[in-house]
Design a protein around this motif. Structure first.
Motif, short mmCIF file in Angstrom:
data_model
loop_
_atom_site.label_atom_id
_atom_site.label_comp_id
_atom_site.label_asym_id
_atom_site.label_seq_id
_atom_site.Cartn_x
_atom_site.Cartn_y
_atom_site.Cartn_z
N GLU A 53 -24.63 123.16 34.29
CA GLU A 53 -25.37 123.75 33.17
C GLU A 53 -24.68 123.44 31.84
OE1 GLU A 53 -25.75 127.96 33.76
OE2 GLU A 53 -27.20 128.21 32.15
N ILE A 54 -25.48 123.35 30.80
CA ILE A 54 -24.94 123.22 29.44
C ILE A 54 -25.46 124.39 28.63
CG2 ILE A 54 -24.95 121.87 27.30
CD1 ILE A 54 -25.38 119.35 28.98
N ARG A 55 -24.54 125.05 27.92
CA ARG A 55 -24.94 126.07 26.94
C ARG A 55 -24.71 125.46 25.56
NH1 ARG A 55 -21.26 130.22 27.63
NH2 ARG A 55 -22.45 131.28 29.23
N LEU A 56 -25.77 125.35 24.81
CA LEU A 56 -25.69 124.73 23.49
C LEU A 56 -25.99 125.79 22.43
CD1 LEU A 56 -25.49 121.95 21.95
CD2 LEU A 56 -27.98 121.86 22.12
N ILE A 57 -25.10 125.90 21.45
CA ILE A 57 -25.22 126.98 20.46
C ILE A 57 -25.29 126.40 19.06
CG2 ILE A 57 -24.10 129.03 19.50
CD1 ILE A 57 -22.78 129.43 22.24
N ALA A 58 -26.28 126.84 18.30
CA ALA A 58 -26.39 126.45 16.90
C ALA A 58 -25.53 127.40 16.07
CB ALA A 58 -27.84 126.50 16.44
N CYS A 59 -24.37 126.91 15.62
CA CYS A 59 -23.48 127.75 14.80
C CYS A 59 -23.67 127.48 13.31
CB CYS A 59 -22.02 127.51 15.19
SG CYS A 59 -21.68 127.92 16.91
N GLY A 60 -24.48 126.48 12.99
CA GLY A 60 -24.80 126.18 11.60
C GLY A 60 -25.98 125.22 11.56
N THR A 61 -26.98 125.56 10.74
CA THR A 61 -28.21 124.76 10.75
C THR A 61 -28.74 124.50 9.34
OG1 THR A 61 -29.44 126.83 10.98
CG2 THR A 61 -28.98 125.61 13.01
N GLY A 62 -27.95 124.88 8.31
CA GLY A 62 -28.46 124.91 6.95
C GLY A 62 -28.13 123.71 6.09
N LEU A 63 -27.71 123.99 4.87
CA LEU A 63 -27.55 122.98 3.83
C LEU A 63 -26.18 123.14 3.16
CD1 LEU A 63 -31.14 123.40 2.38
CD2 LEU A 63 -30.26 121.29 3.40
N CYS A 74 -23.35 122.86 12.52
CA CYS A 74 -22.34 122.99 13.58
C CYS A 74 -23.06 123.32 14.88
CB CYS A 74 -21.34 124.09 13.23
SG CYS A 74 -20.13 124.42 14.51
N PHE A 75 -22.83 122.52 15.90
CA PHE A 75 -23.36 122.81 17.23
C PHE A 75 -22.20 122.83 18.22
CE2 PHE A 75 -26.99 121.02 14.98
CZ PHE A 75 -28.00 121.91 15.31
N LEU A 76 -22.17 123.88 19.03
CA LEU A 76 -21.13 123.98 20.07
C LEU A 76 -21.78 123.76 21.43
CD1 LEU A 76 -18.28 124.80 21.14
CD2 LEU A 76 -19.13 127.16 21.19
N ALA A 77 -21.24 122.78 22.17
CA ALA A 77 -21.72 122.54 23.54
C ALA A 77 -20.66 123.07 24.51
CB ALA A 77 -21.95 121.04 23.77
N GLU A 78 -21.09 124.00 25.38
CA GLU A 78 -20.21 124.52 26.43
C GLU A 78 -20.74 124.00 27.76
OE1 GLU A 78 -18.62 128.69 25.66
OE2 GLU A 78 -20.68 128.84 24.97
N LEU A 79 -19.85 123.38 28.53
CA LEU A 79 -20.27 122.71 29.76
C LEU A 79 -19.78 123.46 31.00
CD1 LEU A 79 -20.99 120.61 27.70
CD2 LEU A 79 -19.71 118.91 28.99
N GLY A 80 -20.51 123.28 32.09
CA GLY A 80 -20.18 123.95 33.35
C GLY A 80 -18.83 123.57 33.92
N ASN A 81 -18.23 122.49 33.44
CA ASN A 81 -16.88 122.12 33.93
C ASN A 81 -15.79 122.77 33.08
OD1 ASN A 81 -16.87 120.76 31.54
ND2 ASN A 81 -16.37 118.75 32.38
N PHE A 87 -19.68 119.88 17.62
CA PHE A 87 -20.28 118.75 16.91
C PHE A 87 -20.52 119.20 15.47
CE2 PHE A 87 -21.17 117.93 21.35
CZ PHE A 87 -20.83 116.59 21.46
N ASP A 88 -19.70 118.71 14.57
CA ASP A 88 -19.66 119.09 13.15
C ASP A 88 -19.19 120.55 12.99
OD1 ASP A 88 -20.41 116.60 12.32
OD2 ASP A 88 -22.52 117.10 11.96
N VAL A 89 -18.50 120.78 11.91
CA VAL A 89 -18.07 122.14 11.55
C VAL A 89 -18.37 122.31 10.06
CG1 VAL A 89 -16.36 122.86 13.25
CG2 VAL A 89 -15.68 121.24 11.50
N GLY A 90 -19.67 122.45 9.76
CA GLY A 90 -20.11 122.54 8.37
C GLY A 90 -19.67 123.84 7.71
N THR A 91 -19.74 123.84 6.40
CA THR A 91 -19.28 124.97 5.60
C THR A 91 -19.90 126.29 6.08
OG1 THR A 91 -19.29 123.41 3.77
CG2 THR A 91 -19.01 125.74 3.20
N GLY A 92 -19.04 127.25 6.35
CA GLY A 92 -19.50 128.59 6.74
C GLY A 92 -19.70 128.78 8.23
#
Ligand SMILES: [Zn+2]
Ligand SMILES: [Zn+2]
Length: 404
Positions: A53-63, A74-81, A87-92
């Motif tokens: 399974e993959i849990r994908l979290i939107a931690c930032g989606t703006g401007l 910023c998107f965080l992918a958490e994997l079953g392993n 993926f990116d760590v945008g402001t805030g």
């Protein structure tokens, strides 16, 4: 409301409902004293992740401009392993990441699509914040080379550390210097579908993006037979069409409409059309990408998502795409398996502390091995009544903790 507007609204509503039925979690309530299967919320740290399974979290989606309810990319992918990738760590965005209460040792791998601040502006918060809050090892960053060395990720990180020299030098005296280090792996931004990371059953590939200058890329994550595409800023490009096909979940930017760029962002019409349809992706173009590559779920992001902008973007997308769609906001989470994709919202505390991981914190450097960053002149300015005021408390604490 005129009839054609109502029709457009109904089309949107039908689409949203269809998408929710496909993705909805939950089930029936079996007992009045039991628990209700959760349909809407994910509470961080309360669910096991399946092996495949993959849990994908939107931690930032703006401007780039700061907004309290929406951080930058910023998107965080958490994997079953057990692997986790930022993926990116945008402001805030680190405030949203921190609210997940994941030990910082598990957040040591960062992939940057490009070097606009809205994609790496919060690296400082991850770097120094993680250092003070339990990370025991260096941060690892992957990112594209530039057309020249000065436009690449290695240059950016080298000078990031120089810019934060005072921060690092002063922390190095009181904390272990090890977690303050950053290793960089650069790769060619022109490489097409090239493997930039491969370990423990995880493959991450890079494809070029068309955005503002040479250098930006998008990433393709493959794990357990699942394929997730994390699109960085780009105008739709032929590499994306070719290599994002057959993906389970595809994230691609969809930018504000040109009229909204003028109305809300204060851009001139000329700038709005150049930015919104030249170096970013219009809603119509986003829809065309998705109706061509047909993912199980299409995710649009990179706009301040409020009722008016959302509806304007949705109307544009619907002109060219009617498949499963999410227009992302911060704290959306997707659980992805072969069988289903579940979309929920995260419910997390505003005041979360970092949670300790399994590793013991490394010791600070031995006294004398690193120069004391506070001079005798500054030390001699300590105000004695304050020392006396706190002395009983200090004594008590030292005694209780066996400190000298
Ligand atoms: Zn950008
Ligand atoms: Zn951006």
């Amino acid at each position: 409301m005129r009839l054609n507007v109502i029709t457009a609204f109904l089309a949107g509503a039908v689409l949203s409902i269809a998408a929710i039925i496909i993705m909805g979690a939950g089930g029936t309530v079996k007992s009045p004293t039991g628990t209700a299967p959760d349909r809407y919320a994910y509470y961080p740290g309360t669910e096991d992740l399946g092996k495949d399974e993959i849990r994908l979290i939107a931690c930032g989606t703006g401007l780039p401009a700061a907004r309290r309810d929406q951080a930058a990319t910023c998107f965080l992918a958490e994997l079953g392993n057990g692997d986790k990738f930022l993926f990116d760590v945008g402001t805030g965005s680190m405030a949203n990441v921190a609210a997940l209460m994941i030990p910082y040792d598990f957040l040591d791998k960062v992939f940057l699509t490009h070097l606009h601040t809205d994609h790496w502006g919060d690296l400082a918060a991850l770097w120094a914040g993680g250092w003070t809050a339990g990370r025991t090892k260096p941060l690892k960053v992957w990112g594209p080379k530039g057309a020249t060395p000065e436009m690449g990720t290695a240059y950016a990180i080298e000078h990031f550390l120089k810019a934060y020299n005072w921060d690092a030098t002063t922390r190095n005296y009181f904390l272990s210097p090890e977690p303050g280090k950053i290793s960089v792996t650069e790769f060619d931004y022109k490489a097409v579908n090239a493997v930039v990371y491969q370990k423990n059953g995880v493959t991450i590939r890079s494809i070029p993006a068309i955005h503002a200058g040479d250098g930006p890329v998008s990433f393709i994550l493959e794990y357990a037979g699942l394929k997730v595409v994390i699109g960085g800023d780009t105008f739709p490009n032929k590499w994306f069409i070719e290599y994002a096909t057959n993906a389970d979940l595809v994230i691609h930017e969809t930018f504000l409409t040109p009229p909204d760029l003028v109305r809300l962002y204060g851009q001139s019409p000329g700038q709005a059309i150049a930015v919104g349809t030249g170096i970013h992706t219009s809603p119509q173009a986003f829809g065309k990408v998705m109706s061509t590559i047909k993912p199980r779920l299409a995710v649009g992001y990179h706009f301040f998502n409020e009722q008016a902008t959302h509806d304007n973007i949705l109307r544009g997308v619907l002109q060219t795409y009617t498949g499963p769609l999410s227009l992302a906001v911060d704290n959306m989470v997707w659980n992805i398996t072969k069988e289903k994709i579940t979309e929920r919202m995260i419910v997390s505390p505003d005041q979360a502390w970092a949670v300790n991981g399994p590793n013991k914190p490394p010791k600070p450097p031995a006294k004398g091995s690193v120069p004391d960053p506070i001079s005798d002149f500054i030390k001699a300015g300590r105000w004695q009544p304050a020392e006396q005021a706190q002395a009983p408390m200090v004594e008590k604490f030292k005694k209780e903790n066996g400190l000298q």
